[in-house]
Design a protein around this motif. Sequence first.
Motif, PDB file in Angstrom:
ATOM      1  N   VAL A 210       0.859  -0.698  -0.210  1.00 22.90           N
ATOM      2  CA  VAL A 210      -0.217  -0.164   0.252  1.00 22.90           C
ATOM      3  C   VAL A 210       0.786   0.759  -0.045  1.00 22.90           C
ATOM      4  O   VAL A 210       0.331   2.328  -0.512  1.00 22.90           O
ATOM      5  CB  VAL A 210      -0.854   0.046   1.158  1.00 22.90           C
ATOM      6  CG1 VAL A 210      -1.766   0.896   1.637  1.00 22.90           C
ATOM      7  CG2 VAL A 210      -1.730  -1.068   1.068  1.00 22.90           C
ATOM      8  N   ARG A 211       1.355   1.225   0.476  1.00 25.84           N
ATOM      9  CA  ARG A 211       3.179   2.691   0.785  1.00 25.84           C
ATOM     10  C   ARG A 211       3.370   2.429  -0.452  1.00 25.84           C
ATOM     11  O   ARG A 211       3.922   4.193  -0.669  1.00 25.84           O
ATOM     12  CB  ARG A 211       3.547   2.294   1.867  1.00 25.84           C
ATOM     13  CG  ARG A 211       4.328   1.461   1.629  1.00 25.84           C
ATOM     14  CD  ARG A 211       4.998   0.837   3.722  1.00 25.84           C
ATOM     15  NE  ARG A 211       6.139   0.346   3.373  1.00 25.84           N
ATOM     16  CZ  ARG A 211       6.629  -0.212   4.213  1.00 25.84           C
ATOM     17  NH1 ARG A 211       6.294  -0.351   5.402  1.00 25.84           N
ATOM     18  NH2 ARG A 211       8.416  -0.884   4.107  1.00 25.84           N
ATOM     19  N   SER A 212       3.975   1.557  -0.996  1.00 20.44           N
ATOM     20  CA  SER A 212       4.565   1.856  -2.495  1.00 20.44           C
ATOM     21  C   SER A 212       3.389   2.559  -3.446  1.00 20.44           C
ATOM     22  O   SER A 212       3.905   3.564  -4.183  1.00 20.44           O
ATOM     23  CB  SER A 212       4.859   0.406  -3.125  1.00 20.44           C
ATOM     24  OG  SER A 212       5.424  -0.005  -1.925  1.00 20.44           O
ATOM     25  N   ASN A 213       2.468   2.743  -3.068  1.00 22.77           N
ATOM     26  CA  ASN A 213       0.874   4.468  -4.357  1.00 22.77           C
ATOM     27  C   ASN A 213       1.310   5.501  -3.235  1.00 22.77           C
ATOM     28  O   ASN A 213       0.609   6.039  -3.302  1.00 22.77           O
ATOM     29  CB  ASN A 213      -0.302   3.757  -4.305  1.00 22.77           C
ATOM     30  CG  ASN A 213       0.075   2.808  -5.522  1.00 22.77           C
ATOM     31  OD1 ASN A 213       1.373   2.846  -6.113  1.00 22.77           O
ATOM     32  ND2 ASN A 213      -1.117   2.274  -6.028  1.00 22.77           N
TER      33      ASN A 213
ATOM     34  N   GLY B 177      10.066  11.525   8.838  1.00 19.56           N
ATOM     35  CA  GLY B 177      12.233  12.001   8.554  1.00 19.56           C
ATOM     36  C   GLY B 177      12.943  10.243   7.723  1.00 19.56           C
ATOM     37  O   GLY B 177      13.342  10.349   7.794  1.00 19.56           O
ATOM     38  N   ARG B 178      11.876   9.601   8.234  1.00 18.21           N
ATOM     39  CA  ARG B 178      13.168   7.750   8.134  1.00 18.21           C
ATOM     40  C   ARG B 178      12.120   7.788   6.466  1.00 18.21           C
ATOM     41  O   ARG B 178      11.773   7.337   5.833  1.00 18.21           O
ATOM     42  CB  ARG B 178      11.941   7.123   8.764  1.00 18.21           C
ATOM     43  CG  ARG B 178      12.631   7.437  10.353  1.00 18.21           C
ATOM     44  CD  ARG B 178      11.458   6.176  11.158  1.00 18.21           C
ATOM     45  NE  ARG B 178      10.626   6.169  11.235  1.00 18.21           N
ATOM     46  CZ  ARG B 178      10.062   4.892  10.649  1.00 18.21           C
ATOM     47  NH1 ARG B 178      10.303   4.059  10.328  1.00 18.21           N
ATOM     48  NH2 ARG B 178       8.935   4.528  10.670  1.00 18.21           N
ATOM     49  N   LYS B 179      13.716   6.740   5.946  1.00 18.35           N
ATOM     50  CA  LYS B 179      13.062   6.518   4.467  1.00 18.35           C
ATOM     51  C   LYS B 179      12.709   5.132   4.419  1.00 18.35           C
ATOM     52  O   LYS B 179      13.880   4.162   4.980  1.00 18.35           O
ATOM     53  CB  LYS B 179      14.804   7.258   3.801  1.00 18.35           C
ATOM     54  CG  LYS B 179      14.210   7.184   2.152  1.00 18.35           C
ATOM     55  CD  LYS B 179      16.007   7.232   1.294  1.00 18.35           C
ATOM     56  CE  LYS B 179      14.946   6.966   0.280  1.00 18.35           C
ATOM     57  NZ  LYS B 179      16.646   7.388  -0.804  1.00 18.35           N
ATOM     58  N   ILE B 180      12.093   4.578   3.918  1.00 22.18           N
ATOM     59  CA  ILE B 180      11.892   3.670   4.139  1.00 22.18           C
ATOM     60  C   ILE B 180      11.607   3.029   2.701  1.00 22.18           C
ATOM     61  O   ILE B 180      11.692   3.014   1.786  1.00 22.18           O
ATOM     62  CB  ILE B 180       9.811   3.865   4.655  1.00 22.18           C
ATOM     63  CG1 ILE B 180       9.033   4.578   3.348  1.00 22.18           C
ATOM     64  CG2 ILE B 180       9.622   4.479   5.402  1.00 22.18           C
ATOM     65  CD1 ILE B 180       7.784   4.357   3.416  1.00 22.18           C
ATOM     66  N   ASP B 181      11.965   1.668   3.283  1.00 14.96           N
ATOM     67  CA  ASP B 181      12.337   0.081   1.497  1.00 14.96           C
ATOM     68  C   ASP B 181      10.361   1.165   1.181  1.00 14.96           C
ATOM     69  O   ASP B 181       9.387   0.158   2.300  1.00 14.96           O
ATOM     70  CB  ASP B 181      12.260  -0.073   2.543  1.00 14.96           C
ATOM     71  CG  ASP B 181      12.672  -1.453   1.232  1.00 14.96           C
ATOM     72  OD1 ASP B 181      12.916  -1.005   0.479  1.00 14.96           O
ATOM     73  OD2 ASP B 181      13.111  -2.677   1.983  1.00 14.96           O
ATOM     74  N   LEU B 182      10.804   0.707  -0.396  1.00 14.15           N
ATOM     75  CA  LEU B 182       9.301   0.808  -1.336  1.00 14.15           C
ATOM     76  C   LEU B 182       9.889  -0.415  -1.720  1.00 14.15           C
ATOM     77  O   LEU B 182       8.806  -0.518  -2.279  1.00 14.15           O
ATOM     78  CB  LEU B 182       9.573   2.562  -2.332  1.00 14.15           C
ATOM     79  CG  LEU B 182       9.736   3.466  -1.913  1.00 14.15           C
ATOM     80  CD1 LEU B 182      10.095   4.327  -2.627  1.00 14.15           C
ATOM     81  CD2 LEU B 182       8.081   3.235  -1.207  1.00 14.15           C
ATOM     82  N   ASP B 183      10.496  -1.669  -1.177  1.00 11.77           N
ATOM     83  CA  ASP B 183       9.761  -2.527  -1.690  1.00 11.77           C
ATOM     84  C   ASP B 183       9.434  -3.430  -0.933  1.00 11.77           C
ATOM     85  O   ASP B 183       8.057  -3.136  -0.414  1.00 11.77           O
ATOM     86  CB  ASP B 183      11.322  -3.977  -1.806  1.00 11.77           C
ATOM     87  CG  ASP B 183      11.016  -4.652  -2.282  1.00 11.77           C
ATOM     88  OD1 ASP B 183      10.339  -4.797  -3.444  1.00 11.77           O
ATOM     89  OD2 ASP B 183      11.877  -5.590  -2.427  1.00 11.77           O
ATOM     90  N   ASN B 184       8.744  -4.825  -1.776  1.00 16.29           N
ATOM     91  CA  ASN B 184       6.927  -5.187  -1.358  1.00 16.29           C
ATOM     92  C   ASN B 184       7.347  -6.566  -1.864  1.00 16.29           C
ATOM     93  O   ASN B 184       7.931  -6.597  -2.925  1.00 16.29           O
ATOM     94  CB  ASN B 184       5.866  -4.491  -1.643  1.00 16.29           C
ATOM     95  CG  ASN B 184       5.466  -3.902  -3.113  1.00 16.29           C
ATOM     96  OD1 ASN B 184       5.301  -5.305  -4.056  1.00 16.29           O
ATOM     97  ND2 ASN B 184       5.448  -2.537  -3.311  1.00 16.29           N
TER      98      ASN B 184
ATOM     99  N   ASN C  59       1.422   7.914 -11.357  1.00 18.32           N
ATOM    100  CA  ASN C  59       2.365   7.033  -9.447  1.00 18.32           C
ATOM    101  C   ASN C  59       3.143   6.746  -9.509  1.00 18.32           C
ATOM    102  O   ASN C  59       2.669   5.808 -10.033  1.00 18.32           O
ATOM    103  CB  ASN C  59       0.940   7.056  -8.854  1.00 18.32           C
ATOM    104  CG  ASN C  59       1.291   6.504  -6.886  1.00 18.32           C
ATOM    105  OD1 ASN C  59       2.362   6.309  -6.861  1.00 18.32           O
ATOM    106  ND2 ASN C  59      -0.154   7.498  -6.255  1.00 18.32           N
ATOM    107  N   GLN C  60       3.932   7.426  -9.362  1.00 13.59           N
ATOM    108  CA  GLN C  60       5.636   6.419  -9.420  1.00 13.59           C
ATOM    109  C   GLN C  60       6.418   7.147  -8.298  1.00 13.59           C
ATOM    110  O   GLN C  60       7.471   7.947  -8.643  1.00 13.59           O
ATOM    111  CB  GLN C  60       6.293   6.409 -11.125  1.00 13.59           C
ATOM    112  CG  GLN C  60       5.798   5.987 -11.349  1.00 13.59           C
ATOM    113  CD  GLN C  60       6.580   6.139 -12.875  1.00 13.59           C
ATOM    114  OE1 GLN C  60       7.418   5.967 -13.528  1.00 13.59           O
ATOM    115  NE2 GLN C  60       5.807   6.303 -14.766  1.00 13.59           N
ATOM    116  N   VAL C  61       5.664   6.535  -7.046  1.00 12.84           N
ATOM    117  CA  VAL C  61       6.839   6.894  -5.728  1.00 12.84           C
ATOM    118  C   VAL C  61       8.169   6.427  -5.638  1.00 12.84           C
ATOM    119  O   VAL C  61       8.576   5.050  -5.846  1.00 12.84           O
ATOM    120  CB  VAL C  61       6.273   5.893  -5.050  1.00 12.84           C
ATOM    121  CG1 VAL C  61       6.392   6.297  -3.590  1.00 12.84           C
ATOM    122  CG2 VAL C  61       4.379   6.820  -4.704  1.00 12.84           C
ATOM    123  N   GLU C  62       9.092   7.779  -5.764  1.00 14.89           N
ATOM    124  CA  GLU C  62      10.077   6.501  -5.745  1.00 14.89           C
ATOM    125  C   GLU C  62      11.122   7.236  -4.422  1.00 14.89           C
ATOM    126  O   GLU C  62      11.820   6.443  -4.523  1.00 14.89           O
ATOM    127  CB  GLU C  62      11.129   8.212  -6.494  1.00 14.89           C
ATOM    128  CG  GLU C  62      10.807   8.327  -8.233  1.00 14.89           C
ATOM    129  CD  GLU C  62      11.269   8.965  -9.470  1.00 14.89           C
ATOM    130  OE1 GLU C  62      12.018   9.675  -8.944  1.00 14.89           O
ATOM    131  OE2 GLU C  62      11.318   8.847 -10.502  1.00 14.89           O
TER     132      GLU C  62
END
Length: 427
Positions: free
Chosen positions: A135-138, A405-412, A396-399
């Motif tokens: 979900v957070r990937s979008n 402030g924490r840069k999260i991992d966008l893998d899923n 919608n291409q979340v890079e």
Amino acid sequence: MLRYCIAALLLVISLPALAQPTIIPAPSQEKPVLITGAMIHVGNGKVIENGAILFADGKITGIGTAGSLDAPGATIIDAAGKHVYPGFIACHSIMGLAEVEAVRATRDFNETGSLNPNVRAIVAYEADSYVPATVRSNGVLLAQVAPQGGVISGTSSVVMLDAWHWEDAAYKMDGGLWISWPGMSINAAAEDEEREKQREQAEKSLSALKEFFRQAKAYGELSSPAVKNLRFEAIKGIFTGEKQLFIRAGRAKDILAAVNWSRSLNIRPVIYGGNEAHLVAEFLKENQVPVILGDPHSLPARDDDDVNLPYKRAALLKEADVQFCISTWGYWQLRNLPFMAGTTAAYGLSPEEALSAITLEPARILGIEASTGSLETGKDATLFISAGDALDMRGNQVEAAFIRGRKIDLDNKQKQLYRKYTEKYGQ
């Protein structure tokens, strides 16, 4: 022998999970970050062309045009030609409370019984679920997880979609109490006899609800109850304003009945669903009742409704000056939340109004607008960078995404499977 069989079964069940790559929650922000050159969508209707945003220690410390912010020692992200948005907020979800809905053991959103105000969704929230990462990937970075079932379902909490465990995920704990208005159970298409049974059951449930709240209110007025009642304790905050009352109601007459009952208790509720909220918009405005519009990507509620009515409801409420936001009840649809907002922009809302419906407006309804929902100095740095228009599935291409402030991992998991089978079949 039985012990060894059980151990072998557990090993077999765990093997698929062990085979999946691990996504590690992000550590705290260590140094300032400056994003520059992007089109910044503030979330309150404002847009900053060629903008810059600076955040440190998880908080936004500056926002303006590119070149206007001094950031010595900061990590600089060149986002020229891209877009920066506040993290989207899902105002209603069972995400983390269910993994595989067909398997009872993974369905923690529905408790046995009818009156369960003491049920806490937050303690059942599974931070290791595969769903939040998808979900957070979008761009959906915060969500209110709410229990289902019964007349009084229990209490909801707002969570961050990147955490080690439920305590780590909690953003606002036990802030809402959820009720499913009994009138919703009556099926207008049923036979007369069956409909009468449904009506009788609804009246019985409504009477039980009213009596329960009457007793809970009397209990709350006691300075020192002789016996502590956990169910009544869970409702205390509704009468003191510490908790928000959310009522699931779709039909106009159910909305009217639910709001009038709430008013009799001096409570201002939030309506979820609102299929016919536009029919009682003036009433909702007079009583200052917000609406969480459920799933604009759905069929009309009535056979003779305009086929595009679900897309238009947001604009109709906006025109009537009714506070609202957009959400969806399931968890598999949450990744489409930005596209639901985008559809409402094609049917009456402006793009920035549609954006506010999944950022600042849900934050206001949930009572967290002081810390999130828009990109303003002093608020949490919960935001993301998209290559294009985040309300459009093509753009919608979340890079990159940040939660406090924490840069999260966008893998899923879905991206992992894509890479896996591209390797197999793409040769």
